[in-house]
Design an enzyme around this catalytic site. Sequence first.
Site, short mmCIF file in Angstrom:
data_model
loop_
_atom_site.label_atom_id
_atom_site.label_comp_id
_atom_site.label_asym_id
_atom_site.label_seq_id
_atom_site.Cartn_x
_atom_site.Cartn_y
_atom_site.Cartn_z
N GLY A 153 -6.60 21.31 28.02
CA GLY A 153 -6.12 21.86 26.79
C GLY A 153 -7.68 21.02 26.35
O GLY A 153 -6.94 20.21 25.16
N ALA A 154 -8.30 21.66 26.29
CA ALA A 154 -9.51 21.27 26.18
C ALA A 154 -9.70 21.84 24.01
O ALA A 154 -10.93 22.75 23.97
CB ALA A 154 -10.93 21.24 26.55
N GLY A 155 -8.79 21.76 23.54
CA GLY A 155 -8.56 22.41 22.53
C GLY A 155 -9.93 21.00 21.02
O GLY A 155 -10.96 20.63 21.61
N ASN A 172 1.58 14.47 20.81
CA ASN A 172 1.77 14.05 18.77
C ASN A 172 4.00 14.56 19.62
O ASN A 172 4.69 15.17 20.76
CB ASN A 172 1.93 15.10 18.39
CG ASN A 172 0.88 14.95 17.03
OD1 ASN A 172 0.27 13.76 17.30
ND2 ASN A 172 0.20 15.46 16.70
N LYS A 192 3.43 7.37 13.61
CA LYS A 192 2.71 8.36 12.73
C LYS A 192 3.61 9.56 12.90
O LYS A 192 4.07 10.29 12.27
CB LYS A 192 1.91 9.10 14.65
CG LYS A 192 1.15 10.17 14.20
CD LYS A 192 -0.11 10.20 15.49
CE LYS A 192 -0.57 11.70 14.61
NZ LYS A 192 -1.66 12.08 15.75
N ASN A 232 5.02 12.37 10.79
CA ASN A 232 4.77 13.92 11.03
C ASN A 232 6.62 14.62 11.58
O ASN A 232 6.60 15.84 11.23
CB ASN A 232 4.73 14.02 12.70
CG ASN A 232 2.86 13.59 12.71
OD1 ASN A 232 1.74 14.25 11.69
ND2 ASN A 232 2.52 13.85 13.81
#
Length: 325
Positions: A8-10, A103, A205, A209
């Site tokens: 998931g190399a975004g 997340n 976090k 969110n």
Amino acid sequence: MTSICVFGAGAIGGLMAAKLEMAGTPVTVVARGPHYEAMRAKGLVLKSEGTETVTRPKVATDPREIGPQDYLVLTLKAHSLLPAMAQLKPLIGPDTTIVAAINGVPWWYTYKLGGEFEGRSIGSVDPGGALTAALPPSQVLGSIVYPAADVVEPGVIEHTYGDRFTLGEPDGSRSERAGRLSELLIKAGLKAPVRPRIRDELWVKLWGNMAFNPVSALTGGTLDKVIADPGTHAVCRAMMVEGQAVAEKLGVKFALTVDKRIAGGAEVGAHKTSMLQDLERGRPLEIEALLGAVVEMSEWVGIDMPIGRAVLALVRQRAETRANG
């Protein structure tokens, strides 16, 4: 040599891969489409602090070509994990550490939690226990992601702020695998503290969110507007108070107040939340990991979340309406 694969190399995965490569730690990235083609042809470009660096990680589309890794770093959106299961399988061996840089409430949350909810499945994020079966929690190392980055064009990552990837074992131990990865990330110029209470930091976090993301998606407002407007400020604060009550019932300790957390969000300024960005781009929304799971866990602990439940219903329908055109 430690083998590391970023799946998931975004934006975030690309940032980590580029930083590790720059520090001399080889990384394999799994990507597809134009992003894959660009990295294969020209390398992975990182724009950060006014400089532009070209790195050359190994790039692949088929994980079967790579095989089991020492560290498998997952930087997907939570809802993308289930569709990726078949691709992830070849990368995971019995000694692979799965770094969950994702997340929201993760599928491993109740593993080694202690108390009456130890090992309980969270249906919103792990329907039927499919993720737990494919990604064993005993092999998971938790990670809280703080940097902000974006894929500005295929193969090009722009890093705007933040450099911390907090790590932590679900059972709170200080393990060799956590220490080793922390060393590699620090060598790469990133902050990578290993915390004994990773869920406490996860919730700080998540606290923002779970409220700011859905409210911004419903209103179209940037973070500064959502917080500055008295009406939406009140909605977000009420959701966060509800969420805090749930978390504390699950044993979480908050090191700051709800108003301090909201003030921290306001400092980010005119920022579009990730959920608002996904909505505008026609992508699936990360609703369940950020809010659905919190509402589900509220039922476990007997805490009512009327504002959270209302916003959840609204944002679920907003996503459905957007998906159906």
